[in-house]
Design a protein around this motif. Structure first.
Motif, PDB file in Angstrom:
ATOM      1  N   PHE A  69      45.897  41.204  37.447  1.00  0.00           N
ATOM      2  CA  PHE A  69      44.927  42.004  38.186  1.00  0.00           C
ATOM      3  C   PHE A  69      43.521  41.404  38.196  1.00  0.00           C
ATOM      4  CE2 PHE A  69      47.997  45.511  37.369  1.00  0.00           C
ATOM      5  CZ  PHE A  69      48.220  45.845  38.700  1.00  0.00           C
ATOM      6  N   ALA A  70      43.262  40.403  37.373  1.00  0.00           N
ATOM      7  CA  ALA A  70      41.912  39.827  37.314  1.00  0.00           C
ATOM      8  C   ALA A  70      41.425  39.307  38.670  1.00  0.00           C
ATOM      9  CB  ALA A  70      41.863  38.723  36.264  1.00  0.00           C
ATOM     10  N   PRO A  71      42.253  38.563  39.441  1.00  0.00           N
ATOM     11  CA  PRO A  71      41.765  38.115  40.763  1.00  0.00           C
ATOM     12  C   PRO A  71      41.403  39.274  41.680  1.00  0.00           C
ATOM     13  CG  PRO A  71      43.715  36.869  40.119  1.00  0.00           C
ATOM     14  CD  PRO A  71      43.581  37.988  39.139  1.00  0.00           C
ATOM     15  N   LEU A  72      42.189  40.365  41.621  1.00  0.00           N
ATOM     16  CA  LEU A  72      41.887  41.527  42.461  1.00  0.00           C
ATOM     17  C   LEU A  72      40.581  42.185  42.035  1.00  0.00           C
ATOM     18  CD1 LEU A  72      45.424  43.166  42.785  1.00  0.00           C
ATOM     19  CD2 LEU A  72      44.172  41.877  44.521  1.00  0.00           C
ATOM     20  N   VAL A  73      40.350  42.273  40.731  1.00  0.00           N
ATOM     21  CA  VAL A  73      39.090  42.847  40.233  1.00  0.00           C
ATOM     22  C   VAL A  73      37.915  41.987  40.678  1.00  0.00           C
ATOM     23  CG1 VAL A  73      37.769  43.407  38.161  1.00  0.00           C
ATOM     24  CG2 VAL A  73      40.204  43.960  38.269  1.00  0.00           C
ATOM     25  N   LEU A  74      38.076  40.678  40.592  1.00  0.00           N
ATOM     26  CA  LEU A  74      37.008  39.755  40.977  1.00  0.00           C
ATOM     27  C   LEU A  74      36.657  39.904  42.456  1.00  0.00           C
ATOM     28  CD1 LEU A  74      35.282  37.479  39.699  1.00  0.00           C
ATOM     29  CD2 LEU A  74      37.006  35.855  40.497  1.00  0.00           C
ATOM     30  N   VAL A  75      37.680  39.988  43.301  1.00  0.00           N
ATOM     31  CA  VAL A  75      37.449  40.142  44.739  1.00  0.00           C
ATOM     32  C   VAL A  75      36.864  41.514  45.052  1.00  0.00           C
ATOM     33  CG1 VAL A  75      38.591  40.328  46.982  1.00  0.00           C
ATOM     34  CG2 VAL A  75      39.215  38.480  45.439  1.00  0.00           C
ATOM     35  N   THR A  76      37.416  42.556  44.430  1.00  0.00           N
ATOM     36  CA  THR A  76      36.993  43.924  44.735  1.00  0.00           C
ATOM     37  C   THR A  76      35.544  44.177  44.351  1.00  0.00           C
ATOM     38  OG1 THR A  76      39.263  44.699  44.391  1.00  0.00           O
ATOM     39  CG2 THR A  76      37.517  46.352  44.375  1.00  0.00           C
ATOM     40  N   THR A  77      35.159  43.750  43.160  1.00  0.00           N
ATOM     41  CA  THR A  77      33.775  43.982  42.730  1.00  0.00           C
ATOM     42  C   THR A  77      32.786  43.246  43.640  1.00  0.00           C
ATOM     43  OG1 THR A  77      34.040  42.166  41.127  1.00  0.00           O
ATOM     44  CG2 THR A  77      34.346  44.410  40.319  1.00  0.00           C
ATOM     45  N   THR A  78      33.152  42.055  44.055  1.00  0.00           N
ATOM     46  CA  THR A  78      32.275  41.305  44.957  1.00  0.00           C
ATOM     47  C   THR A  78      32.194  41.974  46.318  1.00  0.00           C
ATOM     48  OG1 THR A  78      33.002  39.287  43.825  1.00  0.00           O
ATOM     49  CG2 THR A  78      31.747  39.006  45.848  1.00  0.00           C
ATOM     50  N   LEU A  79      33.320  42.509  46.792  1.00  0.00           N
ATOM     51  CA  LEU A  79      33.323  43.212  48.077  1.00  0.00           C
ATOM     52  C   LEU A  79      32.448  44.455  48.028  1.00  0.00           C
ATOM     53  CD1 LEU A  79      36.980  43.093  49.476  1.00  0.00           C
ATOM     54  CD2 LEU A  79      34.904  42.174  50.532  1.00  0.00           C
ATOM     55  N   ALA A 115      37.424  36.158  32.491  1.00  0.00           N
ATOM     56  CA  ALA A 115      37.431  35.640  31.125  1.00  0.00           C
ATOM     57  C   ALA A 115      38.595  36.234  30.319  1.00  0.00           C
ATOM     58  CB  ALA A 115      36.103  35.948  30.444  1.00  0.00           C
ATOM     59  N   LEU A 116      38.864  37.533  30.506  1.00  0.00           N
ATOM     60  CA  LEU A 116      39.994  38.159  29.829  1.00  0.00           C
ATOM     61  C   LEU A 116      41.315  37.556  30.301  1.00  0.00           C
ATOM     62  CD1 LEU A 116      38.903  41.912  29.829  1.00  0.00           C
ATOM     63  CD2 LEU A 116      38.975  40.346  27.881  1.00  0.00           C
ATOM     64  N   ALA A 117      41.386  37.217  31.579  1.00  0.00           N
ATOM     65  CA  ALA A 117      42.598  36.573  32.096  1.00  0.00           C
ATOM     66  C   ALA A 117      42.796  35.206  31.456  1.00  0.00           C
ATOM     67  CB  ALA A 117      42.503  36.437  33.613  1.00  0.00           C
ATOM     68  N   GLY A 118      41.690  34.467  31.251  1.00  0.00           N
ATOM     69  CA  GLY A 118      41.794  33.175  30.577  1.00  0.00           C
ATOM     70  C   GLY A 118      42.300  33.321  29.156  1.00  0.00           C
ATOM     71  N   LEU A 119      41.842  34.371  28.462  1.00  0.00           N
ATOM     72  CA  LEU A 119      42.326  34.633  27.108  1.00  0.00           C
ATOM     73  C   LEU A 119      43.775  35.084  27.110  1.00  0.00           C
ATOM     74  CD1 LEU A 119      39.261  36.536  25.597  1.00  0.00           C
ATOM     75  CD2 LEU A 119      40.012  34.222  25.007  1.00  0.00           C
ATOM     76  N   ASP A 120      44.166  35.818  28.149  1.00  0.00           N
ATOM     77  CA  ASP A 120      45.520  36.376  28.216  1.00  0.00           C
ATOM     78  C   ASP A 120      46.586  35.294  28.321  1.00  0.00           C
ATOM     79  OD1 ASP A 120      47.203  38.704  28.309  1.00  0.00           O
ATOM     80  OD2 ASP A 120      47.538  38.274  30.427  1.00  0.00           O
ATOM     81  N   THR A 121      46.224  34.137  28.839  1.00  0.00           N
ATOM     82  CA  THR A 121      47.222  33.064  28.957  1.00  0.00           C
ATOM     83  C   THR A 121      47.616  32.503  27.601  1.00  0.00           C
ATOM     84  OG1 THR A 121      45.501  31.358  29.199  1.00  0.00           O
ATOM     85  CG2 THR A 121      46.307  32.414  31.225  1.00  0.00           C
ATOM     86  N   GLY A 122      46.736  32.632  26.615  1.00  0.00           N
ATOM     87  CA  GLY A 122      47.036  32.121  25.289  1.00  0.00           C
ATOM     88  C   GLY A 122      46.967  30.614  25.172  1.00  0.00           C
ATOM     89  N   THR A 123      46.377  29.954  26.155  1.00  0.00           N
ATOM     90  CA  THR A 123      46.262  28.497  26.124  1.00  0.00           C
ATOM     91  C   THR A 123      44.914  28.086  25.540  1.00  0.00           C
ATOM     92  OG1 THR A 123      45.321  28.391  28.355  1.00  0.00           O
ATOM     93  CG2 THR A 123      47.721  28.319  28.174  1.00  0.00           C
ATOM     94  N   GLY A 221      49.190  29.661  43.740  1.00  0.00           N
ATOM     95  CA  GLY A 221      49.552  30.412  44.923  1.00  0.00           C
ATOM     96  C   GLY A 221      48.507  31.420  45.351  1.00  0.00           C
ATOM     97  N   PRO A 222      48.953  32.626  45.779  1.00  0.00           N
ATOM     98  CA  PRO A 222      48.017  33.650  46.271  1.00  0.00           C
ATOM     99  C   PRO A 222      46.975  34.072  45.233  1.00  0.00           C
ATOM    100  CG  PRO A 222      50.266  34.200  46.878  1.00  0.00           C
ATOM    101  CD  PRO A 222      50.359  33.037  45.949  1.00  0.00           C
ATOM    102  N   ASP A 223      47.359  34.092  43.948  1.00  0.00           N
ATOM    103  CA  ASP A 223      46.386  34.471  42.916  1.00  0.00           C
ATOM    104  C   ASP A 223      45.247  33.463  42.841  1.00  0.00           C
ATOM    105  OD1 ASP A 223      47.745  36.764  42.158  1.00  0.00           O
ATOM    106  OD2 ASP A 223      49.014  35.677  40.742  1.00  0.00           O
ATOM    107  N   LEU A 224      45.592  32.179  42.906  1.00  0.00           N
ATOM    108  CA  LEU A 224      44.556  31.142  42.895  1.00  0.00           C
ATOM    109  C   LEU A 224      43.706  31.232  44.156  1.00  0.00           C
ATOM    110  CD1 LEU A 224      43.244  28.667  41.625  1.00  0.00           C
ATOM    111  CD2 LEU A 224      45.006  27.244  42.700  1.00  0.00           C
ATOM    112  N   ALA A 225      44.334  31.561  45.287  1.00  0.00           N
ATOM    113  CA  ALA A 225      43.582  31.713  46.539  1.00  0.00           C
ATOM    114  C   ALA A 225      42.561  32.840  46.413  1.00  0.00           C
ATOM    115  CB  ALA A 225      44.538  31.990  47.694  1.00  0.00           C
ATOM    116  N   LEU A 226      42.946  33.959  45.785  1.00  0.00           N
ATOM    117  CA  LEU A 226      42.018  35.074  45.603  1.00  0.00           C
ATOM    118  C   LEU A 226      40.855  34.683  44.695  1.00  0.00           C
ATOM    119  CD1 LEU A 226      44.416  38.143  45.188  1.00  0.00           C
ATOM    120  CD2 LEU A 226      42.906  37.645  47.114  1.00  0.00           C
ATOM    121  N   VAL A 227      41.158  33.920  43.628  1.00  0.00           N
ATOM    122  CA  VAL A 227      40.093  33.488  42.719  1.00  0.00           C
ATOM    123  C   VAL A 227      39.115  32.560  43.448  1.00  0.00           C
ATOM    124  CG1 VAL A 227      39.574  32.166  40.643  1.00  0.00           C
ATOM    125  CG2 VAL A 227      41.484  33.765  40.645  1.00  0.00           C
TER     126      VAL A 227
END
Length: 315
Positions: A69-79, A115-123, A221-227
């Motif tokens: 959901f992080a890409p959607l939050v990023l797009v929505t808040t900016t919109l 940032a939370l999405a980056g942490l969520d990957t665990g990498t 894919g689409p998630d990267l496109a949204l980011v």
């Protein structure tokens, strides 16, 4: 809610979504010409987004809904910011949300979600990028608040529409010490928030220098496109705020079609010029070492504080 506010609330997000990738293309083309390259053309970002949207959505194993959901939050808040901020019109579709603190909170929410999405990957890369981003945002957000607050002191309101309208009818404020100090502080904030040189390099994947790119390495894919689209939209929003807080001329003050058209064209032209200047400046800048970035951001915060002090003493 006035008719002018409704028109702005409908037109502004459409323009932001449609023109943001073009702005990125313009900036890349400016850099290419100054570096002696042909460049891929101003339409290349849109072609890249179209290709990414057609790909399959893939999520790393073990990630949660935070990553999805992080890409959607990023797009929505900016919109939402694009809807309420005074870019093409002086009135806002949602006056209460056009407040300085609400707008800054919305922009910060998108950054925190990524940032939370980056942490969520665990990498290692995701954690490193998130840590660096939080360090930057901890210094950038107070500067953004204080810089715009300095402009609001003489207006008596933290509403962005009131600040823009006040400057529009009192042009002498543009060359005041308050505006000049706040403008320099805000420029540094925009560079840091949008990941531009010398704070970050949007075109690198070198481990020692990545900040924003490190957090989105696992997206595809689409998630990267949204980011990528959201990043371009945030750049447009920040440059639009810089343009209209200090140079609001051309913005529509009535709902007449000609006034609306002039307002949109003036906004697009100002953002394009600011983006081109930013891109041209990057050609002559090198990325700062990471431990020097807080010094730059602390300096911008000091300028913002001086702007606030000047707004009280020189009012």
């Amino acid at each position: 809610m006035s008719a002018l506010g409704i028109v702005g609330g409908v037109l502004q997000p459409v323009v932001v979504v449609a023109a943001s990738p073009v702005l990125v293309g313009v900036m890349r083309q400016v850099r290419a010409k100054l570096e002696g390259r042909a460049g891929a053309g101003i339409g290349q970002p849109w072609r890249d987004l179209r290709k990414l949207f057609r790909k399959e959505r893939i999520a790393p194993r073990g990630t949660s809904e935070v990553f999805r959901f992080a890409p959607l939050v990023l797009v929505t808040t900016t919109l939402v910011v694009a809807v309420v901020a005074p870019f093409a019109t002086t009135d806002s579709a949602m006056v209460a949300v056009a407040d300085l603190f609400a707008v800054v909170a919305l922009l910060a929410l998108g950054t925190v979600a990524l940032a939370l999405a980056g942490l969520d990957t665990g990498t290692a890369f995701g954690g490193m990028g998130a840590s660096r981003e939080m360090t930057i945002i901890a210094l950038v957000e107070p500067t953004l608040l204080v810089a715009i607050f300095a402009l609001s002191v003489r207006v008596g309101s933290t509403n962005l529409t009131s600040i823009v309208t006040s400057t529009l009818y009192d042009p002498a404020r543009v060359i005041s010490p308050v505006s000049l100090l706040a403008a320099v502080a805000l420029i540094v904030v925009i560079v840091a928030e949008t990941g531009r040189l010398p704070v970050d390099n949007p075109s690198t994947h070198l481990e020692l220098t990545m900040v924003h790119e490190a957090m989105i390495l696992e997206y595809a894919g689409p998630d990267l496109a949204l980011v990528e689209l959201a990043s371009a939209m945030r750049l447009t929003v920040f440059l639009g705020l810089l343009a209209n807080l200090f140079l609001p001329w051309g913005i529509a003050t009535s709902a007449a079609p000609v006034a609306i058209l002039v307002g949109v064209l003036a906004w697009v032209a100002k953002v394009a010029v600011l983006g081109s200047v930013l891109a041209a400046g990057e050609v002559f800048l090198a990325k700062l070492r990471l431990f020097r970035v807080p010094e730059l951001l602390a300096g911008s915060f000091l300028l913002a504080l001086l702007a606030v002090a000047a707004s009280f003493f020189l009012a």
